[in-house]
Design a protein around this motif. Structure first.
Motif, PDB file in Angstrom:
ATOM      1  N   HIS A 141       0.855  -1.204   0.000  1.00 59.62           N
ATOM      2  CA  HIS A 141       0.000   0.000   0.000  1.00 59.62           C
ATOM      3  C   HIS A 141       0.885   1.245   0.000  1.00 59.62           C
ATOM      4  N   HIS A 182       1.417   5.235  -2.012  1.00 58.88           N
ATOM      5  CA  HIS A 182       1.000   6.275  -2.958  1.00 58.88           C
ATOM      6  C   HIS A 182       2.296   6.803  -3.562  1.00 58.88           C
ATOM      7  N   GLN A 207      -1.435   2.793  -4.906  1.00 57.82           N
ATOM      8  CA  GLN A 207      -2.870   2.993  -4.656  1.00 57.82           C
ATOM      9  C   GLN A 207      -3.522   3.965  -5.614  1.00 57.82           C
ATOM     10  N   LYS A 219      -9.946   0.823  -6.971  1.00 55.97           N
ATOM     11  CA  LYS A 219      -9.804   1.356  -5.616  1.00 55.97           C
ATOM     12  C   LYS A 219     -10.954   2.291  -5.245  1.00 55.97           C
ATOM     13  N   HIS A 239      -6.377  -1.312   5.190  1.00 48.58           N
ATOM     14  CA  HIS A 239      -6.232  -0.833   6.577  1.00 48.58           C
ATOM     15  C   HIS A 239      -6.916  -1.745   7.601  1.00 48.58           C
ATOM     16  N   ASP A 289       1.566   2.455   3.583  1.00 51.38           N
ATOM     17  CA  ASP A 289       0.745   3.605   3.215  1.00 51.38           C
ATOM     18  C   ASP A 289       1.606   4.854   3.011  1.00 51.38           C
TER      19      ASP A 289
HETATM   20 ZN    ZN Z   1      -3.424   4.936   1.347  1.00 49.65          ZN
END
Ligand code: ZN
Length: 533
Positions: free
Chosen positions: A67, A69, A225, A283, A369, A431
């Motif tokens: 995960h 970005h 993502q 997503k 998550h 993340d």
């Molecule tokens: Zn995220």
């Protein structure tokens, strides 16, 4: 058959249950030719074989962050880093320093702040005296809230007369004037559309640097993502790098739900692409975040009887999306933080998975998550083959807040052990840039359930800890399964990609609390050296 490269004298942990440990491996044409003893592998060496002596060091499959970005990781490297800054005066010093370096009118961008660390409420006026002439926009650590100065509010036309766009919140004083806090994407978009664009040549340079960072940290694959606002530029520039032969990191790239119809019209299916850049899940977002108290909750947040969070995509809309995605052949990846969001997403995905049982999708559905789950939902992910994509490193910054806003419900926050014991596949990640990209910080957090100061001393709900092999599975084989690449990645198995890393420390011997400081000596992708310390 002669190997291009052999590595001997290693302590190789393969993540392959048929042969968990080996001392040597051989690569040819980007794939693993053999994994076994020094004796077996040396037999594959010829005059042109490059031979590396691992000197007894630990060798692992290249790690995957499931995960990330990535474009934002690349962008954030260039911005004022406020992550983990607990002293509000230091925040002001960092912004003031950036203002001094900037040209008149240039935007000051920053990220990573967390008001839970301060006794101050962030408001526009606290930036105005530092930067009366310059626009300042600072993203909260979860990226769902921005703190901007009055200059930005004026540029974006956000004033007392402007009402909130749907599904977001412009925080205001009692008289209706905006106070400088903007929550969720439709509010942020008001600002983003007045921000000056960055040249593509510059962004490409940022992406190259971020790829180097990933390899330095032992990553050879990421699941990108790509929320809609970064999607187009991100995928286009990754293709540019790939065309130029510069893409050494593998990218599983999600499609924003808004663009499902376009992908579907073209007949694009998940997995479309090649071994370095392929399309993944569709997503969507079910709710907000814990820190901003916008996670969708079954019961109100502690001490906030009227706040049960925010629904970003309703269960009905999610069901419609899941059906349209399935018709196009796509599985879903849905962000869900609160226990109500997690339940609603499981309801939709499990019903969809039941319908799909006759003709399974090429990749399992996933929930991003799963920060809080209710006890009755614990078995349901495994029952329907839904993967939990979780980020252990978040508990380091979140555990205090989770205790405060969720009370005793937090015993099922980051419920790694309970989920795993039900048979749930846990795909782990960071993340980033919400948290640092370094996977060893996440491995440490999964093993210790402690923050970087070793708190709480006995671990936060320590019964939820994972073992090192379970955690490594979450950074290797689990993301490969999730990407439909189990036959190519995730373990050091002959025939698979020759993606592996050599570590300076043996994390099987280290105290778990020291694993976060692990350094990578070398990273190989496709059998080629892509990083050496
Ligand atoms: Zn995220």
């Amino acid at each position: 058959m002669q190997a291009d490269r052999i590595v001997t004298n290693g302590r190789i942990y393969t993540v392959d249950p048929s042969q968990p440990w080996a001392t040597a491996l051989a690569c040819r044409a980007g794939r693993l030719l053999a994994v076994g003893s020094d004796h077996e592998v040396l037999a594959l060496a010829g005059p042109d074989t490059e031979h590396l002596d691992a000197a007894g060091r630990l060798v692992l499959p290249g790690l995957t962050d499931s995960h990330v970005h990535f474009l934002q990781v690349a962008q954030r490297r260039q911005q004022v880093d406020l992550f983990g800054v607990a002293d509000f005066a230091e925040i002001r010093r960092l912004i003031a320093a950036a203002v001094r370096r900037a040209r008149p009118g240039e935007w000051i961008l920053g990220w990573g702040w967390d008001e839970n660390l301060w006794d101050v409420v962030p408001e526009a006026h606290l930036l105005d005296d530092l930067a009366p002439q310059q626009p300042v926009a600072l993203a909260r650590m979860d990226m769902h809230t921005w703190w901007v100065n009055s200059h930005v509010l004026a540029l974006a036309g956000i004033d007392a007369q402007l009402s909130d766009p749907p599904d977001c919140k412009i925080e205001r004083y009692a008289d209706g004037r905006p106070n400088g806090l903007l929550r969720e994407w439709n509010a942020l978009a008001l600002v983003e559309r007045v921000m000056p664009p960055t040249s593509e040549a510059t962004v490409l340079e940022w992406l190259r640097a971020a790829q180097r960072d990933a390899h330095r940290l032992g990553l050879t694959c990421i699941h990108d993502q790509r929320v809609e606002r970064e999607g187009r530029q991100s995928l286009r520039l990754l293709q540019t790098l790939h065309r130029q032969g510069e893409l050494s990191l593998r990218f599983h790239v999600n499609i924003a739900a808004d663009f499902l119809d376009e992908a579907s019209v073209l007949g694009i299916e998940p997995g479309f692409g090649d071994d370095h850049l392929w399309l993944g899940h569709v997503k969507a977002f079910a709710d907000g975040t814990m820190g901003s108290r916008t996670a969708a909750m079954l019961a109100p947040f502690e001490g906030e009887l009227d706040n049960s969070g925010v629904t970003v995509t309703s269960a009905d809309a999610l069901w419609d999306l899941a059906n349209r995605a399935a018709a196009a052949g796509f599985p879903l990846s849905v962000h869900a933080i609160g226990d109500r969001a997690v339940r609603e997403v499981i309801d939709v995905l499990s019903e969809r998975a039941t319908l799909d049982a006759a003709a399974p999708l090429p990749m399992p559905h996933r929930i991003e998550h799963v920060q809080l789950i209710s006890a009755q939902d614990l078995p349901r992910l495994a029952q329907h083959g839904i993967v939990a994509a979780m980020q252990p490193v978040h508990l380091q910054t979140d555990w205090h807040t989770a205790d405060r806003v969720w009370g005793t419900r937090a015993r099922l926050a980051y419920a790694f052990r309970n989920l795993l014991d039900q048979g749930t596949i846990l795909a782990l990640g960071s993340d980033a840039p919400v948290a640092p990209l370094n996977p060893f910080l996440g491995i440490q957090a999964a093993l210790t359930r402690q923050d970087s100061n070793g708190q709480p001393p006995e671990g936060w709900y320590p019964e939820q800890r994972l073992t090192l092999p379970e955690t490594l599975y979450g950074y290797t084989m689990a993301p490969a399964l999730l990407a439909g690449k189990a036959g190519l990645g995730g373990s050091l198995t002959p025939g698979k990609w020759a993606d592996f890393i050599i570590l300076d420390q043996d994390i099987f011997q280290l105290p778990p609390a020291e694993i976060g400081a692990t350094t990578v000596a070398m990273t190989f992708a496709d059998g080629r050296l892509v990083y050496a310390s």
